[in-house]
Scaffold this active site. Structure first.
Site, PDB file in Angstrom:
ATOM      1  N   ASP A 706     -11.020  45.559  40.031  1.00 24.13           N
ATOM      2  CA  ASP A 706      -9.395  46.059  40.455  1.00 24.13           C
ATOM      3  C   ASP A 706      -9.745  47.821  40.568  1.00 24.13           C
ATOM      4  O   ASP A 706      -9.139  48.489  39.648  1.00 24.13           O
ATOM      5  CB  ASP A 706      -8.873  46.010  38.763  1.00 24.13           C
ATOM      6  CG  ASP A 706      -7.473  45.753  38.559  1.00 24.13           C
ATOM      7  OD1 ASP A 706      -7.295  46.341  39.446  1.00 24.13           O
ATOM      8  OD2 ASP A 706      -7.057  46.544  37.811  1.00 24.13           O
ATOM      9  N   GLU A 715      -7.257  42.407  47.262  1.00 22.38           N
ATOM     10  CA  GLU A 715      -6.481  41.816  47.311  1.00 22.38           C
ATOM     11  C   GLU A 715      -5.087  41.441  47.246  1.00 22.38           C
ATOM     12  O   GLU A 715      -5.852  40.376  46.340  1.00 22.38           O
ATOM     13  CB  GLU A 715      -6.873  42.061  49.504  1.00 22.38           C
ATOM     14  CG  GLU A 715      -5.707  42.286  49.568  1.00 22.38           C
ATOM     15  CD  GLU A 715      -5.684  42.576  50.956  1.00 22.38           C
ATOM     16  OE1 GLU A 715      -7.007  42.594  51.631  1.00 22.38           O
ATOM     17  OE2 GLU A 715      -4.993  42.907  52.987  1.00 22.38           O
TER      18      GLU A 715
END
Ligand code: CA
Ligand code: CA
Ligand code: CA
Length: 734
Positions: A706, A715
Site C-alpha cells: 500500500d 493503482e
C-alpha cells in the site's frame, strides 16, 4: 486499469521512513556526501537564488519564500556525487521545519534526464531523523542530493543536518505487518450469509475457536478445519466456520490459537453504503468539470483539461504526428486511473459493467450519488455513466474523414508526468492515438447498451448512442484488424489487445439485444466466441470481453435461438468458479495458472464473483450466492495480508493508491482516495521499481504494497471500481 506494458522514465526506489537514531555504519560503507554535518560552513551545498543558507547550531537553515508552485522551485542540495549501478545506498538526514510543511528529499541525477532514484516527502515538525535505502539504477558521477521546498503559499523555515549517502549498505528486508493471525472480513458478514474466517497457524490438528461479541462474551464456539499449506499464500491455514450464528451487531471478533481477529460487523448496512461509495468514486475521476467541494468535502478541485493554462486542454486535441489532420473535442469522461489519460477500451468495459449493474438491479436506480445531476429525473448511476459515454462518442472519427466511424484508441499526455499533479496543473501536450478495431467495438457495444438503457429517460440521447453504435460496428467490420500497438510512445498505457473476436461478439450481442435485428443475431450466432468457454482460469477484463456479451445475452430479455444453452453456459461458468473457490483455503474464486496473480487481481476476483452472482440470479442456487459472498471476504480482509483493499472499509484498508490527485502520501494538502476506492491488489509480476525493491520473491497474495509509488500493485482504476460497484450492488440487493 491494468496498464500492462507501462514504461517509466522516472524510477522511484525503496523508501523507508524511520524515526530515532541512525543505524550503525558497517566497515565497508562509504560516505558520498561532503560536509553533510555543516561543520563551520554550508559549502559545498548550494541553494536556489534568493534563498541563502545560514548556519544555525551546526545546521543549515533557510527562510523558504512563499508563493511558489512546484516543489523544485526552491531547493538546497549538493552535486557531483558518484553512484554505481546495482549498488545499494542509504540516504539519511535530520530535518525540522514549521509544522505541517513538507520537504521532498531526493537522490537523483543532476543532469538530463533528471531521474529520481529515491524520494521521500515527510511532513515536518521538530528535528527528526529520516532514512531510506535504494539501489542505484545507473552509473554516474553527476548524482545529486536535494531538498525541494517549494509549493507553499506562505513563507516558512527549514533546517537540515547530518546529510548522508553511504554505499555498500545491505538492502532493507521488507516484512509486512499482517497483524493477528486470525483473518476475517473486516467489514461485515450478512446475517443470513456464510461466515468463514481463516487462522494462520503451525498447527495441523483442529483448533478450538470462539466468536466474541462487542462485550467480549463468547456467543459461539467450535473447532477449526485444517486446510494444509495454501498455495496462494504459502501459509499453513485452518478454516473457521461460524455461519450458524446470525445475530446482527458490530464489534465481533473471532479468537483462535491465542490470537484475536480484527473486529467486524454482522449486518447489511455496510453494503448499502458501499453500493453508493463505489459509484461515487467516479465523480472525482471526472475530467472537464469542477469538482464541487460541497458535494465531495475534501475533494473539490478545479476542472481538468478544459483549455485553461497550464493545461493544454482537451477541447481541440490533435493526433500524434502523421496520424490525422483534424482535431477533436474530447473534453469530459473519466480519468482512467491514477494518471490523466482517457482510454476507450478501458472506458468501455467500465461503462458496460456500470450499465449492467443498472440493468440487473432496480434498487440502485434510487441511490443518490451526490453529483451535480442528483435530483433530476434520471437515476444518478445513469447520469454518471453518461459522463463517460459522451466522451466515448466524441472519440469517433467524424464523417468525411479517413476511417470515419472508427474510434481513436486513447488520448493522453505526450510524456509521463510525476506525482502529485492535480489534473488542472498538467502541462503536457495531449494527443489522440490511432483508431483501433477494439476501441471501435467497445464504443459499438456500450453505445448500443446505452441506447436501450437511456431510452425511457432521454430518447434523443438513446437515438444518438444507437446511431454511433451502428456506425462504429459497420466501420469495425470494414477494418477488422487495426490493432493498437504494444507501444506507441510514452505518457500512457498501451491497452493493446491482439484478439478482437471477443469484442466483435460483445458488440454484436449488445446491438442484437437493443434492436432485435437479424443481421446482428446472425453475427452473434456465427461468432466462434458464442460457443467457446469464455469463463477462463483468470477473469474477464478490458481485453477479454466475450463474457460481457455472454452475460447480457443470458440475462437481458431476448429471443435469440438457443437461448437456454447460452444461460446454461453461464451456469457452467459459475460452477467452475464455485469449484475454484471451494478448493481455495481462503475461499477465493480465482486461482490463476502457476499462482501468477494478475495485474488488478482484485478486479479478477470481483469479476468472477459477477459470474457467480449471475449464476445465482439464473438458478437461485444458494451455493452460488454463498461463494460470491465468501469470495468478497477476501477483498475485505480475509487474506494473507489481513487488510481490506477498499479504502475506508475495514479496520485496516488501502489508503495510498497510486494517483496524481489523491496523493496524500506525498502532499498532506491532498486527500487520500475516497472511501469506496478499490486497490488493484496482489500482482505477481510487480512491474514497478518500488514493489520490486520491497517484494521481490513474493508469493501470490503477498505481492502487494500500500504505497503510492507502487503503480503495478496499488493503482486505482475505473474498471476495477466498476467490478466493486456491481458486486456491492448485488450484495446490497440480497
Ligand atoms: Ca551539524
Ligand atoms: Ca440524477
Ligand atoms: Ca479482446
Amino acid at each position: 486499469m491494468s496498464l500492462w506494458e507501462r514504461s517509466r522514465t522516472v524510477a522511484v526506489l525503496t523508501v523507508l521512513l524511520v524515526g530515532g537514531a541512525a543505524a550503525p555504519a558497517l566497515a565497508d560503507e562509504v560516505e558520498q556526501v561532503r560536509n553533510g554535518g555543516f561543520d563551520g560552513t554550508t559549502d559545498p551545498f548550494w541553494s536556489t537564488a534568493g534563498m541563502p543558507m545560514t548556519l544555525t547550531d551546526g545546521q543549515a537553515c533557510v527562510d523558504v519564500p512563499g508563493g511558489t508552485t512546484n516543489r523544485w522551485d526552491v531547493a538546497i542540495g549538493q552535486n557531483d556525487l558518484p553512484l554505481v549501478a546495482g549498488e545499494s545506498y542509504r540516504f539519511s538526514f535530520d530535518a525540522s521545519g514549521d509544522a505541517g510543511h513538507v520537504v521532498r528529499a531526493i537522490v537523483g541525477l543532476a543532469v538530463s534526464p533528471y531521474d529520481t532514484y529515491v524520494e521521500q516527502s515527510p511532513v515536518l515538525g521538530g528535528l527528526t531523523h529520516y532514512s531510506s535505502t535504494f539501489t542505484a539504477a545507473a552509473d554516474t558521477t553527476q548524482g545529486q542530493v536535494a531538498f525541494q521546498l517549494g509549493g507553499s503559499a506562505d513563507p516558512w523555515h527549514f533546517c537540515v543536518d547530518n546529510v548522508s549517502l553511504v554505499g555498500g549498505v545491505p538492502p532493507e528486508v521488507y516484512v509486512p505487518d499482517t497483524g493477528p493471525r486470525v483473518r476475517v472480513n473486516q467489514v461485515a458478514y450478512l446475517p443470513s450469509g456464510p461466515k468463514v474466517a481463516t487462522v494462520v497457524t503451525d498447527s495441523t490438528t483442529p483448533l478450538p475457536w470462539q466468536l466474541l461479541d462487542s462485550a467480549g462474551r463468547a456467543v459461539a464456539r467450535g473447532t477449526s478445519t485444517p486446510r494444509g499449506v495454501d498455495v496462494s499464500s504459502g501459509q499453513n491455514v485452518q478454516t473457521i466456520d461460524f455461519g450458524r450464528y446470525s445475530r446482527a451487531g458490530s464489534g465481533y471478533t473471532v479468537v483462535a490459537d491465542g490470537e484475536t481477529s480484527r473486529p467486524f460487523d454482522i449486518g447489511a448496512a455496510a453494503y448499502d453504503k458501499l453500493r453508493a461509495d463505489a459509484l461515487k468514486f467516479y465523480y472525482t475521476q471526472r475530467s472537464g468539470i469542477t469538482i464541487d467541494d460541497t458535494l465531495r468535502p475534501g475533494y473539490g478541485r478545479a476542472a481538468g483539461h478544459v483549455d485553461v493554462a497550464p493545461n493544454q486542454g482537451d477541447g481541440k486535441v490533435p493526433c500524434q504526428a502523421g496520424v490525422c489532420d483534424y482535431t477533436l473535442d474530447v473534453r469530459g469522461g473519466w480519468y482512467d486511473a491514477g494518471d490523466h489519460g482517457k482510454y476507450v477500451v478501458n472506458g468501455g468495459i467500465t461503462t458496460w459493467e456500470i450499465l449492467s449493474e443498472y440493468e440487473r438491479s432496480h434498487a440502485v436506480r434510487k441511490v443518490s450519488l451526490a453529483i451535480p445531476e442528483s435530483g433530476n429525473r434520471t437515476p444518478d448511476i445513469l447520469d454518471e455513466a453518461r459522463w463517460e459515454l459522451n466522451f466515448l462518442l466524441s472519440m469517433q472519427v467524424p464523417a468525411g474523414k479517413p476511417l470515419a466511424g472508427m474510434v481513436h484508441h486513447k488520448i493522453h499526455d505526450q510524456a509521463w508526468t510525476g506525482l502529485p499533479l492535480l489534473p488542472d496543473q498538467d502541462p503536457q501536450p495531449r494527443e489522440l492515438h490511432p483508431v483501433s478495431t477494439a476501441a471501435t467495438l467497445n464504443l459499438a457495444a456500450v453505445a448500443a447498451q446505452a441506447a436501450r438503457v437511456y431510452r425511457p429517460y432521454d430518447p434523443a440521447f438513446a437515438k444518438r448512442a444507437l446511431a454511433g453504435a451502428r456506425t462504429a460496428y459497420t466501420a469495425a467490420k470494414a477494418n477488422p484488424a487495426l490493432l493498437a500497438p504494444e507501444s506507441d510512445g510514452v505518457g500512457g498505457g498501451a491497452y493493446n489487445d491482439s484478439k478482437v473476436s471477443d469484442e466483435f461478439y460483445w458488440a454484436a450481442a449488445e446491438l442484437f439485444l437493443t434492436t432485435g435485428e437479424r443481421a446482428y443475431q446472425s453475427d452473434v450466432l456465427a461468432s466462434p466466441e458464442h460457443t467457446a468457454d469464455v469463463f477462463g482460469s483468470g477473469a474477464f477484463d478490458w481485453a477479454s470481453t466475450a463474457a460481457a456479451g455472454r452475460l447480457d445475452l443470458a440475462t437481458v430479455p431476448n429471443r435469440l435461438p438457443g437461448l437456454p444453452a447460452v444461460q446454461k453456459s453461464v451456469v457452467k461458468g459459475a460452477e467452475k468458479y464455485l469449484a475454484v473457490a471451494e478448493a481455495q483455503a481462503y475461499g477465493v474464486p480465482y486461482a490463476p495458472n502457476n499462482n501468477s496473480w494478475d495485474w488488478g487481481s482484485n478486479s479478477a476476483v470481483l469479476n468472477n464473483i459477477v459470474v457467480l452472482a449471475t449464476g445465482y440470479r439464473l438458478t437461485g442456487r444458494p451455493a452460488f450466492k454463498d461463494a460470491a459472498l465468501t469470495g468478497l471476504d477476501y477483498v475485505f480482509g480475509r487474506n494473507a495480508l489481513n487488510q481490506s483493499y477498499v479504502t475506508g472499509y475495514g479496520e485496516v484498508s488501502s489508503q495510498n493508491e497510486h494517483s496524481r490527485w489523491y496523493a496524500h502520501q506525498l502532499d498532506p494538502a491532498l486527500p487520500h482516495p475516497p472511501a469506496g476506492t478499490l486497490a488493484g491488489g496482489a500482482n505477481s509480476s510487480i512491474q514497478d521499481p518500488y514493489a520490486q525493491s520491497k517484494l521481490t520473491g513474493c508469493v501470490g497474495q503477498f505481492c502487494y504494497i500500500d504505497d503510492i509509488q507502487s503503480w503495478s500493485t496499488n493503482e486505482e482504476a475505473i474498471n476495477w471500481n466498476a467490478a466493486l460497484a456491481w458486486v456491492s450492488g448485488f450484495v446490497a440487493d440480497l
